[in-house]
Design a protein around this motif. Sequence first.
Motif, PDB file in Angstrom:
ATOM      1  N   SER A  11       0.832  -1.197   0.000  1.00 28.44           N
ATOM      2  CA  SER A  11       0.000   0.000   0.000  1.00 28.44           C
ATOM      3  C   SER A  11       0.868   1.250   0.000  1.00 28.44           C
ATOM      4  CB  SER A  11      -0.966  -0.006   1.181  1.00 28.44           C
ATOM      5  OG  SER A  11      -0.229   0.026   2.368  1.00 28.44           O
ATOM      6  N   SER A  14       2.187   1.911  -3.552  1.00 32.84           N
ATOM      7  CA  SER A  14       1.222   2.245  -4.594  1.00 32.84           C
ATOM      8  C   SER A  14       0.583   3.609  -4.359  1.00 32.84           C
ATOM      9  CB  SER A  14       0.155   1.164  -4.685  1.00 32.84           C
ATOM     10  OG  SER A  14      -0.475   1.058  -3.426  1.00 32.84           O
ATOM     11  N   VAL A  15       1.413   4.582  -3.979  1.00 34.91           N
ATOM     12  CA  VAL A  15       0.919   5.946  -3.777  1.00 34.91           C
ATOM     13  C   VAL A  15       0.501   6.525  -5.121  1.00 34.91           C
ATOM     14  CG1 VAL A  15       1.662   8.290  -3.198  1.00 34.91           C
ATOM     15  CG2 VAL A  15       2.324   6.386  -1.742  1.00 34.91           C
ATOM     16  N   LYS A  16      -0.619   7.240  -5.105  1.00 36.66           N
ATOM     17  CA  LYS A  16      -1.099   7.856  -6.349  1.00 36.66           C
ATOM     18  C   LYS A  16      -0.439   9.205  -6.553  1.00 36.66           C
ATOM     19  CE  LYS A  16      -5.633   6.468  -7.854  1.00 36.66           C
ATOM     20  NZ  LYS A  16      -6.933   7.037  -8.241  1.00 36.66           N
ATOM     21  N   TYR A  17      -0.095   9.531  -7.779  1.00 37.39           N
ATOM     22  CA  TYR A  17       0.481  10.848  -8.081  1.00 37.39           C
ATOM     23  C   TYR A  17      -0.497  11.644  -8.926  1.00 37.39           C
ATOM     24  CZ  TYR A  17       4.854   9.279  -6.126  1.00 37.39           C
ATOM     25  OH  TYR A  17       5.806   8.834  -5.250  1.00 37.39           O
ATOM     26  N   PHE A  18      -0.722  12.900  -8.514  1.00 38.12           N
ATOM     27  CA  PHE A  18      -1.640  13.769  -9.251  1.00 38.12           C
ATOM     28  C   PHE A  18      -0.880  14.969  -9.808  1.00 38.12           C
ATOM     29  CE2 PHE A  18      -4.168  11.835  -5.808  1.00 38.12           C
ATOM     30  CZ  PHE A  18      -5.155  11.196  -6.549  1.00 38.12           C
ATOM     31  N   GLU A  22      -4.644  18.377 -12.750  1.00 34.48           N
ATOM     32  CA  GLU A  22      -5.695  17.496 -12.234  1.00 34.48           C
ATOM     33  C   GLU A  22      -6.244  18.037 -10.907  1.00 34.48           C
ATOM     34  OE1 GLU A  22      -3.779  13.744 -12.270  1.00 34.48           O
ATOM     35  OE2 GLU A  22      -5.638  12.621 -11.978  1.00 34.48           O
ATOM     36  N   LYS A  39       1.921  16.874  -0.691  1.00 32.35           N
ATOM     37  CA  LYS A  39       0.942  15.802  -0.499  1.00 32.35           C
ATOM     38  C   LYS A  39      -0.446  16.360  -0.834  1.00 32.35           C
ATOM     39  CE  LYS A  39       3.270  12.732   2.632  1.00 32.35           C
ATOM     40  NZ  LYS A  39       4.471  13.362   3.152  1.00 32.35           N
ATOM     41  N   GLY A  88      -2.988  11.190  -1.993  1.00 34.33           N
ATOM     42  CA  GLY A  88      -1.867  10.922  -2.898  1.00 34.33           C
ATOM     43  C   GLY A  88      -0.827  12.024  -2.829  1.00 34.33           C
ATOM     44  N   GLU A  89       0.079  12.006  -3.804  1.00 36.92           N
ATOM     45  CA  GLU A  89       1.149  13.009  -3.791  1.00 36.92           C
ATOM     46  C   GLU A  89       1.182  13.801  -5.083  1.00 36.92           C
ATOM     47  OE1 GLU A  89       4.938  11.779  -2.444  1.00 36.92           O
ATOM     48  OE2 GLU A  89       4.104  10.562  -0.825  1.00 36.92           O
ATOM     49  N   HIS A  91       2.637  15.204  -8.388  1.00 39.65           N
ATOM     50  CA  HIS A  91       3.536  14.613  -9.385  1.00 39.65           C
ATOM     51  C   HIS A  91       4.912  15.282  -9.329  1.00 39.65           C
ATOM     52  CE1 HIS A  91       5.053  13.177 -13.194  1.00 39.65           C
ATOM     53  NE2 HIS A  91       4.071  12.282 -13.183  1.00 39.65           N
TER      54      HIS A  91
END
Length: 141
Positions: A11, A14-18, A22, A39, A88-89, A91
Amino acid sequence: MDTDNNTEALSKSSVKYFTLEEIKQHNMSKDTWIIIHDKVYNITSFLEEHPGGEEVLLEQAGTDATESFEDVGHSKDAREMLQQYFIGELHMNDRKKEAGKDIFITTTGKTSSWTTWVIPILAAAVVGVMYRYYVLEQKSS
Ligand code: HEM
């Protein structure tokens, strides 16, 4: 036990990057995201609970609120509250290029600490040599 560790590791990795683009879309009271220290937080459900009022949060909606957040001098509790809204974090390409500057400062720091070591060592060596000559001279006379 092992499985638990693996799940945690998975987990975390699998950090999401935005992207900023967006994040900018989420700038309304029904859908509010903000960035603090690279963040990303979805604070939609927190707006009404914020002790500082929802107005200030809406002003920052969809943008980087790090500076305003730090300017207020939020408590440790406030920082801990943040975690529950983490989604998420930011980009890597959209982060401010502060890291490069830091490396430069550190390198300069290292150079100057190198010279601050060498100068006292040389001075000590010179004093040592002078002292030896002085002692020898005393003995021979
Ligand atoms: C999701 C992020 C945020 C959380 C979890 C949060 C949480 C809190 C909490 C718990 C307090 C009560 C005082 C404290 O414990 O420090 C507070 C006060 C306050 N916050 Fe936030 N805050 C957030 C974002 C922001 C932002 C972005 C701003 C500014 C634009 C802001 C402005 C304020 C102000 C003005 C106060 C009132 C300070 C006072 O009356 O003494 N907050 N916030």
